[in-house]
Write an enzyme that holds these catalytic residues in place. Structure first.
Site, PDB file in Angstrom:
ATOM      1  N   ASP A  77       0.882  -1.167   0.000  1.00  0.00           N
ATOM      2  CA  ASP A  77       0.000   0.000   0.000  1.00  0.00           C
ATOM      3  C   ASP A  77       0.922   1.219   0.000  1.00  0.00           C
ATOM      4  O   ASP A  77       1.534   1.542   1.014  1.00  0.00           O
ATOM      5  CB  ASP A  77      -0.886  -0.048   1.258  1.00  0.00           C
ATOM      6  N   LYS A  87       3.266  11.409  -3.576  1.00  0.00           N
ATOM      7  CA  LYS A  87       2.244  10.626  -4.293  1.00  0.00           C
ATOM      8  C   LYS A  87       1.280  11.565  -5.018  1.00  0.00           C
ATOM      9  O   LYS A  87       0.711  11.221  -6.038  1.00  0.00           O
ATOM     10  CB  LYS A  87       1.497   9.747  -3.289  1.00  0.00           C
ATOM     11  N   GLU A 111      -7.196   0.812  -4.390  1.00  0.00           N
ATOM     12  CA  GLU A 111      -7.179   0.699  -2.927  1.00  0.00           C
ATOM     13  C   GLU A 111      -8.510   0.211  -2.349  1.00  0.00           C
ATOM     14  O   GLU A 111      -8.519  -0.707  -1.525  1.00  0.00           O
ATOM     15  CB  GLU A 111      -6.761   2.039  -2.292  1.00  0.00           C
ATOM     16  N   ASP A 121     -13.081   5.629   1.381  1.00  0.00           N
ATOM     17  CA  ASP A 121     -11.623   5.588   1.559  1.00  0.00           C
ATOM     18  C   ASP A 121     -11.047   7.004   1.480  1.00  0.00           C
ATOM     19  O   ASP A 121     -10.912   7.570   0.406  1.00  0.00           O
ATOM     20  CB  ASP A 121     -11.038   4.687   0.456  1.00  0.00           C
TER      21      ASP A 121
END
Ligand code: AMP
Length: 584
Positions: free
Chosen positions: A10, A72, A149, A172
């Site tokens: 992850d 990211k 994810e 999420d």
């Protein structure tokens, strides 16, 4: 023969985790500090060595100019991020995090690890997915699958409840991205029905709101403060992060205001904050959560009444205002049995088990969807005039993947022998509001009247990577491209050069990271204890720092013990290696 290890990663905005399917179960792999969360931070020490993880996060607080985090958010962008005298692309920075996780997995398993499943936000576009795959390659990993994810979260959840029949909404909210996914579990079959989200919205934005507010309260502007007093801003952001987390556990939080050099001495001025104030500061962000949620439900052809459970994923769902919001929308509190930080990595390990045909998952079937509409630019005829810039969808959003679909386009003019197919992703009818993914040139169309046909075929694979193919039926000639050679993707040659660059990077030894952490912890205390105690503590810290460089294990151990004693005499314990709060 046992199969070669395939790890699940992850790769998060603020933290990353690594997991493995072992003995019929997904398990998290600890890092050099014995923790399962590794901060996604890279720093360059004064020695020129790079560190990743907690040591880099510690370094960042004191030396914000020589550390990078939250990269990211820039994945897939064509940008170079300075780190000391060098620059790195976001994919290169991510590869450093992946490399660290890979080393942790190798230390845990005692054998080389060369393959991984990596998760990305469902709402990551093609450029961002490609950059993620490149990051894997740069870290020496073959990326067997890129998984969304929320899909990974669903896999981890579904692994434990495979025999149930229910509809779930997975909410999420990570450090920098937001996804909502609606799924159906039916006796071992996990079907993703829809996904929606935003790739630039997450917990870090909530911290930034607090930072802005704290600066405003002390009469400062962020841009100005960042230039004039970067250490103050770095330390205040740390205070804002702690205050945000404190509000997840209590009724109020305090935020201490650092001095210009980033020190927080005893008696430093403080601000306090309660839930109502935080909710009102965060209002512009929470407002942005509703639309994607409603769209995901609509695309799944469901309403809140059809949803049996809401699953919270991502550290930012720990903010109490998130479950409140969802309880408000859905009419019942979300379920709180999964750990929002860990569920994605664990699901990546379940995905790895599916790829490796592990017996423990032989009854599980998983289907996923393409989160965006993908298509090409076309012209339309209005009053006899051709107007270009319109979007022709080839694959509609939330189509089950893998999928291959075909559309037909035609030449506009007589004797036109070439067509340039521009590929876009997005939901708007005009291409200018969508994201351009790349272009495919089709040549050799036989001369003739306007309206010669060109067939366009899109194939979207299980990792969410798109292949575009064009066929000219008149000549049966085929043109194809995997959209790897576009603005943000790298050619094979560029990847080779980047690999060489990354191989030349010098890293701080993994075994010494724990000591570096102790050094940081003690150094931070210097500015916070009573002035009368300061010089004694500084002396033992200096001694410890010198002994770290000395290569003399006896001297080093002695200095370390002295430092631990000094800390305990001041009433402080050294940072724990497996504490729950990685920022503690
Ligand atoms: P992730 O990318 O899933 O690791 O999410 C990390 C985000 O969750 C960061 O923005 C953290 O600040 C936030 N976060 C983690 N723990 C908490 C907490 N206890 N309360 C509020 N936010 C948290």
């Amino acid at each position: 023969m046992p199969s070669r290890p395939l790890i699940g990663i992850d790769l998060g905005t603020t933290h990353s985790l690594c997991a493995l399917f072992e003995g019929g179960q997904p398990k998290l792999i600890p890092n050099a500090h014995g923790q399962v969360l590794t901060p996604s931070v890279v720093a360059r020490l004064d020695s020129g060595e790079l560190v990743v993880g907690q040591a880099a996060l510690d370094w960042q607080v004191l030396h914000p100019e020589s550390a990078v985090s939250q990269f990211k958010r820039w994945m897939g962008e064509d940008r170079q991020v300075p780190l000391g005298p060098q620059t790195f692309s976001p994919a290169e920075l991510s590869s450093l995090v992946l490399r660290a996780l890979r080393q942790d997995a190798e230390a845990y398993l005692g054998e080389p690890v060369e393959q991984a499943v990596i998760t990305v936000p469902a709402y990551f576009n093609e450029h961002q997915r490609l950059a993620t795959r490149t990051a894997g390659e740069l870290a020496g990993l073959t990326v067997r699958r890129i998984v969304n994810e929320p899909t990974a979260a669903a896999l981890s959840y579904g692994f434990h409840r495979a025999q149930s029949v229910e509809n779930l909404l997975i909410f999420d909210l990570g450090g920098g991205t937001f996804d909502v996914t609606v799924m159906e579990i039916f006796e071992g079959t996990l079907e993703i029905r829809s996904t929606a989200g935003e790739s630039h919205l997450g917990g870090e934005d909530f911290t930034d709101r607090l930072l802005h507010w704290a600066l405003q309260q002390s009469g400062q502007q962020l841009e100005h403060a960042q230039m004039a007093t970067p250490k103050l801003v770095a330390r205040l952001r740390e205070e804002a992060e702690q205050a945000k987390r404190a509000l997840s556990a209590g009724q109020t939080a305090r935020l201490r205001l650092p001095e210009a050099e980033g020190q927080v001495p005893p008696g430093a001025p403080e601000l306090t904050l309660d839930h109502a104030q935080f909710a009102s500061l965060a209002e512009p962000l929470t407002a942005r959560l509703q639309r994607p949620t409603e769209r995901a439900l609509r695309d799944a052809q469901m309403t809140w009444k059809d949803i049996d459970d809401v699953i919270l994923v991502g550290g930012a769902t720990r903010m109490p205002l998130i479950p409140h919001l969802l309880a408000d929308w859905s009419g019942r509190p979300p379920q709180d049995k999964v750990d929002p930080d860990q569920v994605v990595a664990l699901g990546a390990a379940v995905q790895a088990a599916l790829i490796q045909d592990d017996r423990a998952v032989e009854d599980m079937v998983m289907t996923d969807v393409c989160p965006f509409t993908l298509g090409v630019q076309i012209s339309k005829v209005f009053g006899g005039r051709h107007v270009s810039g319109y979007f022709l969808p080839v694959i509609h959003r939330n189509t089950t993947i893998p999928v291959s679909r075909q559309e037909s386009v035609a030449t506009l003019q007589a004797n036109q022998t070439e067509v340039s197919l521009e590929v876009y992703q997005g939901e708007s009818r005009k291409v200018e509001e969508n994201l351009k993914l790349g272009e495919l040139k089709v040549t050799g169309i036989p001369p003739g009247p306007a309206g010669q046909e060109v067939l366009v075929r899109f194939t979207y694979d299980l990792s969410g990577l798109l292949e575009v193919e064009a066929i000219v039926p008149a000549t049966e000639e085929r043109f194809e491209t995997l959209l790897t050679h576009n603005v943000a993707g790298l050619s094979q040659e560029e990847i080779r050069l980047a690999q060489k660059k990354m191989q030349a990077v010098k890293f701080y030894p993994r075994d010494d990271l724990e000591n570096r952490r102790l050094l940081h912890f003690a150094s931070k205390l210097v500015g916070e204890i009573a002035p009368s105690q300061r010089s004694a503590l500084e002396e033992v810290i200096d001694h410890f720092e010198a002994s770290m460089e000395s290569q003399d294990p006896k001297l080093f151990e002695h200095a370390r013990q002295q430092l631990l004693l000094a800390l305990s005499a001041l009433g402080y314990a050294a940072p724990e290696s497996d504490s729950e709060n990685p920022d503690g």
